[in-house]
Write a protein that holds these residues in place. Structure first.
Motif, PDB file in Angstrom:
ATOM      1  N   LEU A  39       0.839  -1.202   0.000  1.00 43.32           N
ATOM      2  CA  LEU A  39       0.000   0.000   0.000  1.00 43.32           C
ATOM      3  C   LEU A  39       0.872   1.250   0.000  1.00 43.32           C
ATOM      4  O   LEU A  39       1.909   1.279   0.660  1.00 43.32           O
ATOM      5  N   SER A  40       0.426   2.275  -0.699  1.00 43.47           N
ATOM      6  CA  SER A  40       1.059   3.586  -0.583  1.00 43.47           C
ATOM      7  C   SER A  40       0.428   4.332   0.587  1.00 43.47           C
ATOM      8  O   SER A  40      -0.628   3.932   1.104  1.00 43.47           O
ATOM      9  N   VAL A  41       1.056   5.411   0.988  1.00 42.94           N
ATOM     10  CA  VAL A  41       0.489   6.249   2.055  1.00 42.94           C
ATOM     11  C   VAL A  41      -0.883   6.767   1.638  1.00 42.94           C
ATOM     12  O   VAL A  41      -1.825   6.780   2.437  1.00 42.94           O
ATOM     13  N   ARG A  42      -1.005   7.188   0.390  1.00 40.24           N
ATOM     14  CA  ARG A  42      -2.294   7.722  -0.098  1.00 40.24           C
ATOM     15  C   ARG A  42      -3.369   6.645  -0.104  1.00 40.24           C
ATOM     16  O   ARG A  42      -4.517   6.894   0.261  1.00 40.24           O
ATOM     17  N   GLU A  43      -3.007   5.433  -0.508  1.00 36.89           N
ATOM     18  CA  GLU A  43      -3.975   4.339  -0.509  1.00 36.89           C
ATOM     19  C   GLU A  43      -4.427   4.021   0.911  1.00 36.89           C
ATOM     20  O   GLU A  43      -5.624   3.846   1.169  1.00 36.89           O
ATOM     21  N   TYR A  44      -3.470   3.953   1.816  1.00 36.37           N
ATOM     22  CA  TYR A  44      -3.801   3.708   3.227  1.00 36.37           C
ATOM     23  C   TYR A  44      -4.728   4.815   3.750  1.00 36.37           C
ATOM     24  O   TYR A  44      -5.745   4.530   4.386  1.00 36.37           O
ATOM     25  N   SER A  45      -4.380   6.063   3.470  1.00 34.86           N
ATOM     26  CA  SER A  45      -5.184   7.195   3.952  1.00 34.86           C
ATOM     27  C   SER A  45      -6.605   7.137   3.405  1.00 34.86           C
ATOM     28  O   SER A  45      -7.568   7.381   4.140  1.00 34.86           O
ATOM     29  N   LEU A  46      -6.731   6.798   2.131  1.00 37.27           N
ATOM     30  CA  LEU A  46      -8.058   6.708   1.526  1.00 37.27           C
ATOM     31  C   LEU A  46      -8.879   5.598   2.173  1.00 37.27           C
ATOM     32  O   LEU A  46     -10.045   5.808   2.533  1.00 37.27           O
ATOM     33  N   LEU A  47      -8.281   4.422   2.340  1.00 45.01           N
ATOM     34  CA  LEU A  47      -8.990   3.324   3.001  1.00 45.01           C
ATOM     35  C   LEU A  47      -9.393   3.720   4.420  1.00 45.01           C
ATOM     36  O   LEU A  47     -10.508   3.440   4.863  1.00 45.01           O
ATOM     37  N   ASP A  48      -8.493   4.392   5.128  1.00 43.37           N
ATOM     38  CA  ASP A  48      -8.773   4.813   6.497  1.00 43.37           C
ATOM     39  C   ASP A  48      -9.939   5.795   6.546  1.00 43.37           C
ATOM     40  O   ASP A  48     -10.870   5.627   7.340  1.00 43.37           O
ATOM     41  N   ASP A  68     -10.815  16.132  -0.230  1.00 45.90           N
ATOM     42  CA  ASP A  68     -10.371  17.075   0.799  1.00 45.90           C
ATOM     43  C   ASP A  68      -9.740  16.342   1.985  1.00 45.90           C
ATOM     44  O   ASP A  68      -8.726  16.772   2.524  1.00 45.90           O
ATOM     45  N   ALA A  69     -10.318  15.219   2.365  1.00 45.55           N
ATOM     46  CA  ALA A  69      -9.834  14.472   3.526  1.00 45.55           C
ATOM     47  C   ALA A  69      -8.463  13.847   3.291  1.00 45.55           C
ATOM     48  O   ALA A  69      -7.671  13.740   4.222  1.00 45.55           O
ATOM     49  N   VAL A  70      -8.174  13.448   2.060  1.00 46.26           N
ATOM     50  CA  VAL A  70      -6.882  12.827   1.767  1.00 46.26           C
ATOM     51  C   VAL A  70      -5.915  13.799   1.094  1.00 46.26           C
ATOM     52  O   VAL A  70      -4.818  13.411   0.691  1.00 46.26           O
ATOM     53  N   LEU A 111     -11.070  -3.676   4.237  1.00 46.04           N
ATOM     54  CA  LEU A 111     -11.073  -3.519   5.699  1.00 46.04           C
ATOM     55  C   LEU A 111     -10.033  -4.428   6.350  1.00 46.04           C
ATOM     56  O   LEU A 111      -9.336  -4.013   7.283  1.00 46.04           O
ATOM     57  N   ALA A 112      -9.908  -5.652   5.836  1.00 47.72           N
ATOM     58  CA  ALA A 112      -8.926  -6.594   6.393  1.00 47.72           C
ATOM     59  C   ALA A 112      -7.501  -6.073   6.158  1.00 47.72           C
ATOM     60  O   ALA A 112      -6.659  -6.109   7.066  1.00 47.72           O
ATOM     61  N   LEU A 113      -7.228  -5.571   4.961  1.00 50.65           N
ATOM     62  CA  LEU A 113      -5.907  -5.033   4.662  1.00 50.65           C
ATOM     63  C   LEU A 113      -5.611  -3.800   5.512  1.00 50.65           C
ATOM     64  O   LEU A 113      -4.505  -3.638   6.034  1.00 50.65           O
ATOM     65  N   LEU A 114      -6.604  -2.949   5.675  1.00 47.27           N
ATOM     66  CA  LEU A 114      -6.436  -1.747   6.502  1.00 47.27           C
ATOM     67  C   LEU A 114      -6.097  -2.122   7.937  1.00 47.27           C
ATOM     68  O   LEU A 114      -5.169  -1.565   8.538  1.00 47.27           O
ATOM     69  N   PRO A 119      -1.214  -1.239  12.326  1.00 43.47           N
ATOM     70  CA  PRO A 119      -0.069  -1.241  13.246  1.00 43.47           C
ATOM     71  C   PRO A 119       1.244  -0.832  12.565  1.00 43.47           C
ATOM     72  O   PRO A 119       2.082  -0.165  13.176  1.00 43.47           O
ATOM     73  N   THR A 120       1.410  -1.208  11.312  1.00 48.24           N
ATOM     74  CA  THR A 120       2.608  -0.818  10.565  1.00 48.24           C
ATOM     75  C   THR A 120       2.647   0.695  10.401  1.00 48.24           C
ATOM     76  O   THR A 120       3.690   1.331  10.613  1.00 48.24           O
ATOM     77  N   ASN A 121       1.517   1.281  10.026  1.00 50.44           N
ATOM     78  CA  ASN A 121       1.430   2.729   9.879  1.00 50.44           C
ATOM     79  C   ASN A 121       1.749   3.424  11.197  1.00 50.44           C
ATOM     80  O   ASN A 121       2.562   4.355  11.244  1.00 50.44           O
ATOM     81  N   ASN A 122       1.135   2.964  12.269  1.00 48.45           N
ATOM     82  CA  ASN A 122       1.338   3.600  13.574  1.00 48.45           C
ATOM     83  C   ASN A 122       2.782   3.457  14.050  1.00 48.45           C
ATOM     84  O   ASN A 122       3.361   4.409  14.585  1.00 48.45           O
ATOM     85  N   ARG A 123       3.358   2.287  13.850  1.00 50.35           N
ATOM     86  CA  ARG A 123       4.747   2.056  14.262  1.00 50.35           C
ATOM     87  C   ARG A 123       5.699   2.945  13.452  1.00 50.35           C
ATOM     88  O   ARG A 123       6.613   3.569  14.002  1.00 50.35           O
ATOM     89  N   ALA A 124       5.484   3.014  12.139  1.00 49.97           N
ATOM     90  CA  ALA A 124       6.345   3.832  11.280  1.00 49.97           C
ATOM     91  C   ALA A 124       6.209   5.314  11.624  1.00 49.97           C
ATOM     92  O   ALA A 124       7.202   6.049  11.617  1.00 49.97           O
ATOM     93  N   LEU A 125       5.008   5.741  11.941  1.00 49.48           N
ATOM     94  CA  LEU A 125       4.797   7.133  12.358  1.00 49.48           C
ATOM     95  C   LEU A 125       5.592   7.425  13.623  1.00 49.48           C
ATOM     96  O   LEU A 125       6.304   8.426  13.718  1.00 49.48           O
ATOM     97  N   ARG A 126       5.483   6.537  14.604  1.00 52.08           N
ATOM     98  CA  ARG A 126       6.200   6.743  15.868  1.00 52.08           C
ATOM     99  C   ARG A 126       7.712   6.740  15.649  1.00 52.08           C
ATOM    100  O   ARG A 126       8.442   7.562  16.212  1.00 52.08           O
TER     101      ARG A 126
END
Length: 156
Positions: A39-48, A68-70, A111-114, A119-126
């Motif tokens: 997933l790209s960051v944009r794809e993750y953000s859109l799914l989220d 606007d949201a993404v 939803l399953a992929l998201l 956790p990967t997104n959150n860990r990488a952000l931290r």
């Protein structure tokens, strides 16, 4: 104010620091999401964003609201939605009350992929914030973000 005005210089330096922090965070998350989940960051953000929709008044977002949201143009958002739809992660349908409106839902696979990628997104952000927090020019911005993430705005 002149081009050498200290207030303008400080503002420009702050903007550069914020832009640098954003770029580093996004690049770090991008690498982690691509490596772990395709997933790209944009794809993750859109799914989220789309996963947070709900039934009822104002619960489903129109494409302009999604864009606007993404933080993408409407055309870029439409292309992104099409790519994710082609992968079976999203589906589109016509608004039942306005046939001109098109809504998008996250599929079960999306939803399953998201949930797998969250956790990967959150860990990488931290990780990115922790690394930036050690740099004098970026540390104040990281501290502000950390305060914002704690209820009441007080850092733990």
């Amino acid at each position: 104010m002149t081009a050498t005005d200290p207030a303008l210089t400080a503002l420009a330096q702050g903007w550069c620091a914020l832009s640098l922090l954003h770029g580093r965070i996004e690049a770090h998350i991008e690498r982690a999401l691509q490596a772990g989940h395709g997933l790209s960051v944009r794809e993750y953000s859109l799914l989220d964003v789309l996963s947070r929709q709900h039934d009822g008044e104002g619960g489903h977002l129109q494409m302009k609201q999604v864009a606007d949201a993404v933080v993408l143009s409407q055309s870029a958002t439409t292309r992104l939605v099409t790519r994710l739809e082609d992968r079976g992660l999203l589906s589109r349908y016509l608004c039942p009350t306005d046939r001109r409106g098109i809504y998008t839902n996250v599929s079960e696979a999306g939803l399953a992929l998201l949930e797998e990628a969250r956790p990967t997104n959150n860990r990488a952000l931290r990780e990115a914030l922790d690394a930036a927090g050690g740099e004098p020019d970026l540390a104040p911005l990281v501290q502000v973000l950390d305060r914002m993430s704690v209820p009441g705005g007080q850092a733990a």
